[in-house]
Design an enzyme around this catalytic site. Structure first.
Site, PDB file in Angstrom:
ATOM      1  N   LEU A   1      -4.606   1.266   4.972  1.00  0.00           N
ATOM      2  CA  LEU A   1      -3.577   0.120   5.521  1.00  0.00           C
ATOM      3  C   LEU A   1      -4.449  -1.121   5.327  1.00  0.00           C
ATOM      4  CD1 LEU A   1      -1.987   1.805   8.662  1.00  0.00           C
ATOM      5  CD2 LEU A   1      -1.345   1.700   6.105  1.00  0.00           C
ATOM      6  N   ASP A   2      -4.431  -1.875   4.411  1.00  0.00           N
ATOM      7  CA  ASP A   2      -5.218  -3.086   4.080  1.00  0.00           C
ATOM      8  C   ASP A   2      -4.830  -4.003   5.279  1.00  0.00           C
ATOM      9  OD1 ASP A   2      -6.668  -4.676   2.253  1.00  0.00           O
ATOM     10  OD2 ASP A   2      -4.844  -6.103   2.340  1.00  0.00           O
TER      11      ASP A   2
END
Length: 583
Positions: free
Chosen positions: A237-238
């Site tokens: 999850l950037d």
């Protein structure tokens, strides 16, 4: 347990989570749409709590899809060939950085989430790699490209996209917003309804998505299902910490952000029990650790404090800050662990050492890295001042010199010492492809892109790399040494990502830790890892290690037997030793 029971458990969980995120909406229609998008009404698993989905044999490589190039061949084919030929049996997984069509930031400004960049290959190439290695893929969830169809629809005031982006009034007081850039937060855009101002945490080409609109969340649920179908096992999850916006606050790590992470975890683990969620939150230590939740958010969190602290320790010949940090690191619960790295496609972040290193120490480190060709990226403070946000440099060149001595001939020794230390820590190690290959600064790429991070994003031509690895130079020496260390680590029960870890107190010149295998191991093991962080030989009386005299001890890297109560451990400059019990 039946599918019906697992599905009811998921429905109950999602209902509670959606109530926290969208308290004014009816959760039932939303959760049913999510279940349908994830195809969980057809196949649903009950997740096993606190289950470790990894072992000491896990080690990942981080790479772009086109870090390796070969004329006449898709880059993903070239990468897959390199992985099979050079890394099979050593690297268990690969993180391929955004491989979707993009418009800027080397992939992190996504145009289309469900397509593969045609310059790299096709989905079948991604799936082929996923069959041979655990595949990590980026869910670039905070923002998307200003050239995406969603944003074009936003400007044309049509669906899907009309309400997908965060809008703000330039008159609002947004001075408290925390962000890692110095550019203007709001970008003015022309729409069919006139001028609008959209929120851009990172750049004006990366427009923040509006998760207050549940349709945006549903889009990402659909994207996750697609990635699972293509073989993705690990979801990164950037920039997730910036996800939810509240005017008047920092807009960082808000409660709704954590709840969305929990919701995505619930969906993913009911669909694929061996799938893993990792949060990329380049923020101070305590805030970062919060993404473990109660072992119900991220399976793994990036150990962002490690790269700057380890670099500082090696170039200053002082382990004190590194040891203090380790003393304050909580053990990860079963079912969670740390993601350890010391280099990546980004720079060496400095926010994670806030409160761990004094500003003067950070400034001295920045100055030293600049002497080795490094660059600095800055972030704006609410006061109008700027502070260094990250150092942009290849890790190999970061080890070129030490404080007060300049280049001293120990670059390779420092480099290997850093990796040996990282490999011994609690958690799963990940090595950037340019760390494995000891790639230097790419100043030409910086000049061509005008982008500081390009300094550590070199693209190797396959024939040039083959020549470099075949010459017996530093690239081959380091590559083989690192593979040997990874292979040796994989054999040690005490290096399980959740095995106990205790710091040793050996003075400022040495760093040490004690690892103990988990209860129930057929062959219990205690392992002491000791590192000389200086350019001078260090002597350590073995009696100070308090080894159990009833056990046999062996130095794993040399094979030498060690007497538990007498003699000295002699460590040349930047040398390291792994002492293990053998029964």
């Amino acid at each position: 347990m039946t599918v019906a029971t697992a599905l009811q458990h998921l429905r109950d969980t999602l209902a509670a989570q959606l109530q926290q995120i969208y308290p004014e909406r009816d959760a039932l229609p939303l959760l049913e749409r999510m279940i349908a998008l994830m195809e969980l009404d057809q196949r649903c698993f009950m997740p096993e709590r606190h289950k470790n989905l990894w072992s000491q044999r896990d080690c990942l490589m981080i790479t772009y899809g086109d870090s390796l190039l070969k004329e006449g061949e898709w880059p993903l084919h070239t990468l897959h060939d390199f992985l099979r030929r050079e890394c099979r049996g050593v690297i268990s997984g690969v993180h391929i950085l955004p491989f979707y069509p993009w418009s800027s930031d080397d992939g992190f400004s996504v145009i289309n989430y469900v397509s593969v960049n045609p310059a790299l290959g096709e989905w079948q190439d991604i799936s082929a790699i996923a069959r041979d290695f655990d595949l990590m893929a980026d869910l670039v969830i905070n923002h998307c490209s200003s050239r995406s169809q969603w944003f074009e629809n936003f400007k044309q005031r049509r669906d899907p996209g009309k309400d997908y982006f965060v809008e703000a009034d330039p008159q609002w007081d947004l001075s408290a917003v925390v962000r890692p850039r110095t550019s203007e937060l709001l970008a003015e855009v022309q729409t069919l309804d006139g001028k609008r101002h959209v929120w851009c945490t990172f750049s004006h080409d990366q427009v923040d998505l509006n998760f207050r609109n549940p349709e945006v969340l549903l889009e990402f649920v659909s994207i996750i299902r697609h990635y699972l179908d293509q073989g993705v096992r690990i979801f990164r999850l950037d920039a997730v910490a910036f996800l939810w916006k509240e005017v008047g606050g920092s807009c960082l790590n808000l409660a709704q952000t954590h709840e969305i992470v929990r919701l995505l975890r619930s969906l993913i683990e009911h669909a694929a029990p061996d799938a893993i969620l990792i949060t990329e939150t380049n923020i101070p230590l305590r805030e970062n650790l919060a993404y473990f939740g109660n072992a119900n958010e991220a399976h793994m969190v990036y150990n962002f404090s490690l790269p700057p602290l380890l670099l500082h320790a090696l170039v200053s010949a002082d382990s004190s800050a590194l040891t203090r940090w380790m003393m304050g690191m909580p053990a990860a619960q079963d079912g969670t662990t740390y993601f350890n790295f010391i280099a990546s496609h980004d720079g060496i972040g400095l926010r994670p050492v806030e409160g761990l290193l004094a500003d003067e120490e950070v400034d001295a480190l920045v100055s030293l890295m600049q002497q080795s060709g490094g660059l600095v990226s800055w972030r704006a403070l609410g006061s109008g001042e700027s502070r260094p946000y990250e150092i942009n440099i290849s890790l190999f060149d970061a080890m070129r010199r030490r404080r007060g001595a300049g280049e001293d001939g120990f670059q390779e020794a420092r480099y290997l010492c850093a990796h040996a230390l990282m490999l011994s820590l609690q958690g799963i190690p990940a090595l950037y492809i340019h760390s494995l290959l000891a790639t230097g600064n790419d100043e030409k790429r910086v000049a061509n892109s005008n982008h500081n991070r390009a300094i550590n994003r070199h693209q190797w031509q396959a024939d040039e790399l083959a020549q470099a690895l075949g010459e017996g130079g530093h690239q081959r020496r380091i590559f083989e040494a690192l593979k040997a260390l990874i292979a040796r680590r994989a054999e040690q029960a005490a290096f399980h990502p959740n095995a106990a870890q205790y710091p040793l107190h050996l003075g400022d010149k040495l760093f040490g830790l004690r690892r103990e295998s988990r209860a129930g191991e057929a062959a219990p093991q205690t392992l002491l890892a000791i590192y000389n962080l200086t350019a001078e030989a260090q002597t350590l009386p073995i009696s100070e290690l308090n080894l159990d005299a009833d056990l046999c001890w062996r130095e794993l890297l040399s094979g030498a037997e060690i007497a538990a109560e007498c003699g000295d451990l002699l460590l040349p400059p930047y040398a390291y030793s792994w002492l293990a019990s053998s029964g």
